[in-house]
Structure formats: structure tokens, C-alpha cells
Write an enzyme that holds these catalytic residues in place. Structure first.
Site, PDB file in Angstrom:
ATOM      1  N   SER A 140       0.840  -1.186   0.000  1.00  0.00           N
ATOM      2  CA  SER A 140       0.000   0.000   0.000  1.00  0.00           C
ATOM      3  C   SER A 140       0.880   1.243   0.000  1.00  0.00           C
ATOM      4  O   SER A 140       2.036   1.196   0.454  1.00  0.00           O
ATOM      5  CB  SER A 140      -0.889   0.009   1.262  1.00  0.00           C
ATOM      6  OG  SER A 140      -1.458   1.282   1.492  1.00  0.00           O
ATOM      7  N   TYR A 153      -1.326  -0.428  10.616  1.00  0.00           N
ATOM      8  CA  TYR A 153      -1.300  -0.819   9.206  1.00  0.00           C
ATOM      9  C   TYR A 153      -0.067  -0.256   8.514  1.00  0.00           C
ATOM     10  O   TYR A 153       0.659  -0.965   7.814  1.00  0.00           O
ATOM     11  CB  TYR A 153      -2.575  -0.311   8.536  1.00  0.00           C
ATOM     12  CG  TYR A 153      -2.729  -0.666   7.083  1.00  0.00           C
ATOM     13  CD1 TYR A 153      -3.098  -1.956   6.701  1.00  0.00           C
ATOM     14  CD2 TYR A 153      -2.547   0.286   6.082  1.00  0.00           C
ATOM     15  CE1 TYR A 153      -3.275  -2.285   5.370  1.00  0.00           C
ATOM     16  CE2 TYR A 153      -2.724  -0.035   4.743  1.00  0.00           C
ATOM     17  CZ  TYR A 153      -3.079  -1.325   4.400  1.00  0.00           C
ATOM     18  OH  TYR A 153      -3.251  -1.648   3.067  1.00  0.00           O
TER      19      TYR A 153
END
Length: 258
Positions: A140, A153
């Protein structure tokens, strides 16, 4: 004989799309997922269109060493080799740092990073014997830039970049390349949609305005689509990308450029 791809987290959403796309591109694909029902349903749908010999389903918890060893062994037994590993398993939970739960932190590291390590470790043993392989982590843009209210995350995804580079160095002598695909916001994905209430609260806006806020951040003025990911994945899995390794490839519409 066609090459074999193992897609971990392949039972639904982006993973299912990538699994079908790789079969369409000529790979035999093992669809692996924690939820065996979704893996079997995706494999059955692919088999109906492309033939049962081109796809298999396997249940595995990517954070369990025992499960990962079993999963990789099952794919090797059924297909004889593994040429491409796609690590697509992931979780996200948003919270400001002063209220970020410790169990959510551990879960993020476990699924987003430790699972990647375990799957790459086991698959590399087969690829080293083959003197060929492609290991590709679905990462990501949060692995390159910090993400507000997403510390667990983002930390795990930054770790994935370091792991990718280290694996690339470990495995270069065996003809194995390793990459991370740094995705922009998959606005229509269930994961992003599930976070809309938290993002709306963070931004102080109604939920139905959240997507546009994220679109406005992107120079190309749209979110990341599943097809964008598949297009880049197929190239870095191919022979044509054989001189590239250890890279973190942006698929962000220009939102991240380094």
C-alpha cells in the site's frame, strides 16, 4: 507446462480478481484463503470458465507456520511447482494513536507482515530448487508514507518494504525476484468501504463525501482499480521484468512518486 501462481488471500475481492486474471493469462492458480468456502467458490467459478485442471483451492491461515507449510506442500503436490507467490492477505483498523488497541496492533503486524514472511520463506524453498520464482507482496502507499489514524497498518506495510528488499538480496542468486506493489486507495473495495465511518469521523465530514476527498488527492483523479493492480502484477511476474528486483512499485495515480 504453464507456470503456477499461489495467491494467498485469493478467495474474494481483489484476491479473487487477481486469481482469475492470472488463470486468464495462462497460469495454473492455487487460490488460498483463511475462509475455505470463499477459496472453493472462487476456484469453482474459475474452473467453470477455464477448466478444473487450471485451478485449485486450499485453506490456510497465513499467520500459522503449520498452515503455511501444509499449504505450500499441497500446491507443490498438486501442480508440481510454484513460480509466483502473490501475498494479498491483509487487515486494517483505524484509530488515533492514543486509543489504538494493542490487539489491533499485533493483528496488523501478524497478518500484514508475519504472514508475508512465512509464505515467502516456505515458497522460496521450492523456487530455489527451480532456480526461478517471483514473490510479489500486495502492499500500500501507506508503506511509503505515514497514514493518519492507521499506525498499525502503516508500520506493517513499511516493514513489508524492508522484508521485500531483504528477500530480494537473499534470493537473487537463484533467479528469484521480489517486489511490493504499493496500491493507492481501492475505493470500491470492501476493506475501504468498511472504514468509511472511521474516515468520516476523522475528517469531520459525512460518509458519502469520503470517497471524493480521497479522489481529490490523486493527480489522475480516480481511485485505484483492481485491473490497475493486475496489469502491473502480470508484468512483474513475467520474464520481461527479470532484471528488476527489490522494488516498491507505486500504483497510486501519481499520489506517491518515490
Amino acid at each position: 507446462m504453464s507456470k503456477v501462481a499461489l495467491v494467498v488471500g485469493g478467495g474474494r475481492n481483489l484476491g479473487a480478481f487477481l486469481s482469475e486474471g492470472l488463470v486468464d493469462a495462462g497460469y495454473r492458480v492455487a487460490v488460498a484463503d483463511l475462509d475455505v468456502k470463499t477459496a472453493e467458490e472462487t476456484a469453482a467459478a474459475i474452473a467453470e470458465q477455464y477448466g478444473a485442471s487450471n485451478v485449485m483451492a486450499v485453506q490456510a491461515n497465513s499467520t500459522s507456520e503449520e498452515d503455511v507449510v501444509r499449504m505450500v506442500g499441497a500446491v507443490k503436490e498438486s501442480f508440481g511447482r510454484i513460480d509466483v507467490l502473490v501475498y494479498n492477505a491483509g487487515v486494517a483498523q483505524a484509530a488515533r494513536i492514543d486509543s489504538f488497541p494493542l490487539d489491533a496492533w499485533y493483528r496488523s503486524i501478524e497478518v500484514n507482515l508475519t504472514g508475508y514472511f512465512l509464505c515467502a520463506r516456505e515458497v522460496s524453498k521450492i523456487m530455489m530448487e527451480q532456480k526461478f520464482g517471483r514473490i510479489i507482496q500486495i502492499n500500500s502507499k501507506s508503506g511509503k508514507v505515514g497514514s493518519k489514524h492507521n499506525s498499525g497498518y502503516s508500520a506493517a506495510k513499511f516493514g513489508g518494504v524492508g522484508l521485500t528488499q531483504s528477500l530480494a538480496l537473499d534470493l537473487a542468486d537463484y533467479g528469484i525476484t521480489v517486489h511490493s506493489l504499493m496500491l493507492g486507495n481501492l475505493l470500491k473495495s470492501p476493506m475501504f468501504q468498511s472504514l468509511l465511518p472511521q474516515y468520516a469521523k476523522k475528517l469531520g465530514i459525512p460518509e458519502d463525501q469520503v470517497e471524493q476527498v480521497y479522489i481529490d488527492k490523486v493527480p489522475l483523479k480516480r481511485g485505484c482499480d483492481y485491473q490497475d493492480v493486475l496489469n502491473v502484477l502480470k508484468f512483474y511476474a513475467s520474464e520481461e521484468a527479470g532484471y528488476c528486483t527489490g522494488q516498491s512499485i507505486n500504483i497510486t495515480g501519481g499520489q506517491v512518486m518515490f
